[in-house]
Design a protein around this motif. Structure first.
Motif, PDB file in Angstrom:
ATOM      1  N   SER A 129      -5.996   5.815   4.399  1.00  0.00           N
ATOM      2  CA  SER A 129      -6.823   5.506   2.811  1.00  0.00           C
ATOM      3  C   SER A 129      -5.413   5.284   1.382  1.00  0.00           C
ATOM      4  O   SER A 129      -5.511   4.628   0.860  1.00  0.00           O
ATOM      5  CB  SER A 129      -7.374   6.216   2.291  1.00  0.00           C
ATOM      6  OG  SER A 129      -7.171   7.330   1.895  1.00  0.00           O
ATOM      7  N   LYS A 130      -4.034   5.429   1.915  1.00  0.00           N
ATOM      8  CA  LYS A 130      -3.478   5.078   0.505  1.00  0.00           C
ATOM      9  C   LYS A 130      -2.075   4.011   1.136  1.00  0.00           C
ATOM     10  O   LYS A 130      -1.742   4.954   2.602  1.00  0.00           O
ATOM     11  CB  LYS A 130      -2.933   6.794  -0.090  1.00  0.00           C
ATOM     12  CG  LYS A 130      -3.921   6.795  -0.851  1.00  0.00           C
ATOM     13  CD  LYS A 130      -3.339   7.874  -1.435  1.00  0.00           C
ATOM     14  CE  LYS A 130      -4.521   9.268  -1.777  1.00  0.00           C
ATOM     15  NZ  LYS A 130      -3.804  10.190  -2.275  1.00  0.00           N
ATOM     16  N   PRO A 182      -2.032   1.481   4.574  1.00  0.00           N
ATOM     17  CA  PRO A 182      -3.423   2.063   5.124  1.00  0.00           C
ATOM     18  C   PRO A 182      -3.394   2.152   6.283  1.00  0.00           C
ATOM     19  O   PRO A 182      -3.507   1.118   7.305  1.00  0.00           O
ATOM     20  CB  PRO A 182      -4.241   2.437   4.611  1.00  0.00           C
ATOM     21  CG  PRO A 182      -4.203   2.272   3.138  1.00  0.00           C
ATOM     22  CD  PRO A 182      -3.292   0.541   3.457  1.00  0.00           C
ATOM     23  N   ASN A 212       1.747   5.511   8.890  1.00  0.00           N
ATOM     24  CA  ASN A 212       1.827   6.161   7.707  1.00  0.00           C
ATOM     25  C   ASN A 212       0.911   6.851   7.813  1.00  0.00           C
ATOM     26  O   ASN A 212      -0.281   6.750   8.742  1.00  0.00           O
ATOM     27  CB  ASN A 212       0.578   4.454   7.054  1.00  0.00           C
ATOM     28  CG  ASN A 212       0.353   5.197   5.743  1.00  0.00           C
ATOM     29  OD1 ASN A 212       0.345   6.521   5.053  1.00  0.00           O
ATOM     30  ND2 ASN A 212      -0.083   4.097   3.862  1.00  0.00           N
ATOM     31  N   ASP A 214       7.206   5.823  -1.083  1.00  0.00           N
ATOM     32  CA  ASP A 214       5.982   6.247  -1.931  1.00  0.00           C
ATOM     33  C   ASP A 214       5.045   6.906  -1.120  1.00  0.00           C
ATOM     34  O   ASP A 214       4.982   6.215   0.505  1.00  0.00           O
ATOM     35  CB  ASP A 214       4.903   5.098  -2.945  1.00  0.00           C
ATOM     36  CG  ASP A 214       5.872   4.838  -4.620  1.00  0.00           C
ATOM     37  OD1 ASP A 214       5.519   5.549  -4.847  1.00  0.00           O
ATOM     38  OD2 ASP A 214       6.501   3.838  -4.110  1.00  0.00           O
ATOM     39  N   GLY A 215       4.011   7.430  -0.709  1.00  0.00           N
ATOM     40  CA  GLY A 215       3.586   8.063   0.332  1.00  0.00           C
ATOM     41  C   GLY A 215       4.082   9.308   1.369  1.00  0.00           C
ATOM     42  O   GLY A 215       4.986   9.742   0.526  1.00  0.00           O
ATOM     43  N   SER A 274      -1.451   8.236   6.294  1.00  0.00           N
ATOM     44  CA  SER A 274      -2.889   8.331   5.356  1.00  0.00           C
ATOM     45  C   SER A 274      -3.715   6.756   6.005  1.00  0.00           C
ATOM     46  O   SER A 274      -2.685   6.196   5.875  1.00  0.00           O
ATOM     47  CB  SER A 274      -2.804   7.871   3.849  1.00  0.00           C
ATOM     48  OG  SER A 274      -3.803   7.975   3.064  1.00  0.00           O
TER      49      SER A 274
END
Length: 143
Positions: free
Chosen positions: A121-122, A64, A117, A83-84, A119
């Protein structure tokens, strides 16, 4: 190289990903204290039809908030997000938000000015196929 040969090489690279993998860190400096991406080279295959060229497959894990330094690859690079969600951009073009199942392309002369990223948080994870000169490094710091 025809499309069939290219896909055969990519398939071979994907198969080798189960057999190898050495973690390497993105070079360069970060403008912030953001977490670093973790890069693993999972396969590299010389292309006999194109002397001096190879396909290299890497995975990139963005924790994150991860942010990449400005860099280039001196290669054709195709990113596929597993992913993400990530945000990518090259000099002179608008940033792109890429979600799982989507792709991004960088050319050999592109300077990768945005890589992060989306995010805070992820995590995000993606794979990159690079068509490059065998003697060239995977990543070249840039300004």
């Amino acid at each position: 190289m025809n499309a069939r040969a290219m896909w055969a090489a990519i398939t071979l690279s994907m198969g080798l990903c189960l057999l190898s993998g050495a973690a390497i860190a993105h070079g360069g400096t970060h403008a912030t204290d953001a977490p670093h991406a973790v890069v693993a080279e999972v396969a590299s295959q010389a292309l006999q039809d194109y002397p001096g060229k190879e396909i290299t497959l890497i995975t990139v894990d963005y924790p994150p908030g991860a942010v990449d330094p400005v860099h280039r690859h001196d290669a054709h690079a195709i990113v596929y997000v597993l992913d993400g969600t990530i945000i990518m951009g090259v000099r002179g073009k608008p940033e792109q938000t890429i979600k799982a199942g989507e792709t991004f392309y960088e050319g050999p002369n592109d300077v990768h000015t945005v890589g992060r990223n989306a995010s805070q948080s992820k995590p995000a994870r993606f794979v990159v196929f690079l068509l490059k000169d065998k003697e060239k490094p995977l990543l070249i710091p840039a300004e």
